[in-house]
Write an enzyme that holds these catalytic residues in place. Structure first.
Site, PDB file in Angstrom:
ATOM      1  N   SER A 149      61.471  18.352 -47.608  1.00  0.00           N
ATOM      2  CA  SER A 149      62.082  17.935 -48.709  1.00  0.00           C
ATOM      3  C   SER A 149      61.880  16.733 -49.158  1.00  0.00           C
ATOM      4  O   SER A 149      60.536  15.923 -48.967  1.00  0.00           O
ATOM      5  CB  SER A 149      63.381  18.498 -49.078  1.00  0.00           C
ATOM      6  OG  SER A 149      63.695  18.404 -50.453  1.00  0.00           O
TER       7      SER A 149
ATOM      8  N   HIS B  56      59.471  20.576 -51.153  1.00  0.00           N
ATOM      9  CA  HIS B  56      60.062  20.670 -52.161  1.00  0.00           C
ATOM     10  C   HIS B  56      59.516  19.175 -52.876  1.00  0.00           C
ATOM     11  O   HIS B  56      60.205  18.000 -52.858  1.00  0.00           O
ATOM     12  CB  HIS B  56      61.698  20.543 -52.050  1.00  0.00           C
ATOM     13  CG  HIS B  56      62.292  21.541 -51.384  1.00  0.00           C
ATOM     14  ND1 HIS B  56      63.583  21.238 -50.870  1.00  0.00           N
ATOM     15  CD2 HIS B  56      61.955  22.777 -51.167  1.00  0.00           C
ATOM     16  CE1 HIS B  56      63.840  22.568 -50.274  1.00  0.00           C
ATOM     17  NE2 HIS B  56      62.808  23.432 -50.546  1.00  0.00           N
TER      18      HIS B  56
ATOM     19  N   ASP C 220      68.048  23.583 -46.721  1.00  0.00           N
ATOM     20  CA  ASP C 220      66.930  24.640 -46.911  1.00  0.00           C
ATOM     21  C   ASP C 220      66.346  24.503 -45.601  1.00  0.00           C
ATOM     22  O   ASP C 220      65.844  23.483 -44.903  1.00  0.00           O
ATOM     23  CB  ASP C 220      66.004  24.410 -47.939  1.00  0.00           C
ATOM     24  CG  ASP C 220      65.079  25.589 -48.192  1.00  0.00           C
ATOM     25  OD1 ASP C 220      65.450  26.624 -47.585  1.00  0.00           O
ATOM     26  OD2 ASP C 220      64.067  25.198 -48.893  1.00  0.00           O
TER      27      ASP C 220
END
EC number: 3.1.1.61
Length: 191
Positions: free
Chosen positions: A15, A42, A135
């Site tokens: 991310s 992400h 996540d």
């Protein structure tokens, strides 16, 4: 105890700080891996073509967006398209989903990791890198529960330590090491 079988695929999640981390991860490989590499980052980008071009330019590896029903090929890098969860079906092909966000994200690392764990079981190798949320932690736990292996970037050296720390707390890891040490480990584990 029997030796762990060679992986059939590598999945990667990251991310915040992910593009720089992926440049180092993929650029640190001395050769293409003999398995597909499938990743969720992400990125916040609506168009992943530039993201793929940047990764390909830095790594020298073929990088492309994953497509519905595509069968991933060895030596290739596949990136989850923006706005879609990327899953691996039991036959090893990709599926795309617009199901609700998971951990505030679509694509979600957990969705990729958990579906890949079901498809490849003990033949799956996962890498979780820098990031600003949790996540990937549940996906790492599922991979390990089904016999796959997990490599987590050392939170002390990650650009943003929240994601690797969350994975270590929930799932542990088979290997936890600085980013620079992960490419040679991947080459060792994917002969």
């Amino acid at each position: 105890m029997s030796a762990q079988p060679s992986p059939l695929a590598v999945v990667v999640g990251c991310s915040a700080g992910g593009l720089a981390a992926l440049h180092l991860l993929l650029g640190g490989l001395s050769r293409p891996l003999p398995v597909p590499v499938v990743l969720v980052c992400h990125s916040g980008s609506e168009d992943m073509r530039l993201f793929c071009e940047l990764l390909a330019g830095r790594s020298g590896l073929p990088v492309r967006e994953a497509e519905e029903r595509q069968l991933p090929q060895p030596g290739q890098v596949y990136v989850a398209p923006s706005g879609y969860h990327l899953l691996v079906e039991h036959d090893g092909r990709f599926a795309l989903s617009v199901d609700p966000r998971v951990a505030f994200s679509r694509p979600s690392i957990d969705v990729l990791f958990e579906s890949a764990a079901e498809a490849w079981r003990e033949r799956l190798l996962a890498v979780l890198l820098t990031g600003a949320n949790a996540d990937g932690a549940h996906g790492c736990r599922r991979i390990r529960a089904l016999g796959g292996r997990v490599i987590v970037e050392d939170p002390r050296t990650a650009q943003v330590p929240i994601m690797p720390a969350a994975a270590l707390e929930l799932a542990g890891a088979d290997h936890c090491l600085p980013l620079a040490d992960i490419p040679p480990l991947l080459e060792t584990l994917c002969p």
